[in-house]
Design an enzyme around this catalytic site. Structure first.
Site, PDB file in Angstrom:
ATOM      1  N   LYS A   1       0.825  -1.214   0.000  1.00 40.98           N
ATOM      2  CA  LYS A   1       0.000   0.000   0.000  1.00 40.98           C
ATOM      3  C   LYS A   1       0.859   1.264   0.000  1.00 40.98           C
ATOM      4  CE  LYS A   1      -4.432  -1.720   1.530  1.00 40.98           C
ATOM      5  NZ  LYS A   1      -5.522  -1.663   2.505  1.00 40.98           N
TER       6      LYS A   1
ATOM      7  N   ARG B   1      -3.796 -10.186   4.866  1.00 39.22           N
ATOM      8  CA  ARG B   1      -4.327 -10.209   3.491  1.00 39.22           C
ATOM      9  C   ARG B   1      -3.229  -9.655   2.584  1.00 39.22           C
ATOM     10  NH1 ARG B   1      -6.957  -6.703  -0.076  1.00 39.22           N
ATOM     11  NH2 ARG B   1      -8.536  -7.697  -1.406  1.00 39.22           N
TER      12      ARG B   1
END
Length: 275
Positions: free
Chosen positions: A221, A255
């Protein structure tokens, strides 16, 4: 701490890894990467062989500012892939990344195992009732606004307090609607800027007041690649570093795009705990 997936109890006292399978053309890291059945099956088999307990399939890009697509298009993207995966890997535990109750129901009816909803029911008033009737585990994420508007909604007086209040209300509503197995996801990058993401990671253990499993999605991210002044392709090492912090601070599920490296994180942190 266990969840019931298709009649099997999954023990989350040892953290598990969820592999990401984006079938969207515009996801921030792997959008458009898996364009056909062969590529999808190869990637899924790779993640399962590397140790993923769950495979999370998404057909709606939730990156900041992503284009909105209508329900019919999402359904046309995801249902054939769910069918293919369940046919090829009958024991697979498929997580369906959707905020739409009709898509959730269709996929569970086909044999998927759990629902991963970025909106915690806020974008579809029927979602919690639907999941309650389906009796499957439900991942609820913290987000304000929509993927199209969330970047402008990163204003908090007390970030952790507001997230905890959000989950207290959402969990109570989910319980009232018959959802037994709940996993909470604090939503890194969703209506949170880089500084807030790091504040959240540092204080992750404060979310354990709910006594529920924590799913953490940090994989590649922007909080990683913007801080390191690189891009998402180069962000694996940073992801591994922050996944380790997340595990130490209470993560139950990671995840990730890169399953092998996440499994190594889990193994090493577990060894530290038993030593």
């Amino acid at each position: 701490m266990t969840i019931n997936c298709k009649g099997s109890l999954i023990d989350l006292s040892t953290p598990k890894v969820m592999g990401i399978l984006n079938i969207t053309p515009d996801s921030f890291y792997d959008g458009g990467k898996y364009k056909n059945e062969k590529e999808i099956l190869i990637q899924t088999e790779k993640m399962l062989n590397e140790g993923a307990t769950f495979i999370d399939v998404g057909a709606y890009s939730s990156r900041p500012g992503a284009d909105h697509i209508y329900e019919e298009e999402e359904k046309e993207r995801i249902l054939p892939i769910v069918e293919i995966l369940l046919s090829e890997f009958p024991k697979i535990l498929l997580s369906i990344d959707t905020f739409r109750s009709e898509i959730a129901k269709s996929c569970i009816d086909m044999g998927a195992a759990l629902i991963n909803d970025i909106s915690a029911g806020n974008l579809d008033k029927n979602m919690l009732l639907t999941v309650g009737k389906l009796k499957v585990p439900y991942i609820m994420m913290h987000m304000k606004g929509t993927p199209q508007t969330m970047k402008s909604k990163d204003h908090y007086k007390d970030l952790i307090k507001e997230i905890n209040l959000y989950f207290s209300e959402k969990v109570a509503d989910a319980r009232q609607k018959g959802i037994n197995d709940i996993i909470i996801d604090p939503g890194f990058g969703f209506a949170k800027n880089t500084a807030q993401n790091f504040e959240l990671l540092k204080n992750l253990n404060l979310l354990q007041i709910h006594n529920l499993p924590l799913l953490i999605g940090l994989s590649r991210k922007s909080m990683i690649f913007k801080t390191l002044k690189i891009d998402a392709v180069e962000a694996l090492n940073g992801t591994t570093s922050l996944n380790t912090v997340a595990l130490i601070n209470g993560a139950s599920i990671l995840r990730v795009h890169d399953v092998k490296e996440a499994i190594e994180c889990v193994t090493l942190v577990n060894e530290m705990r038993v030593s």
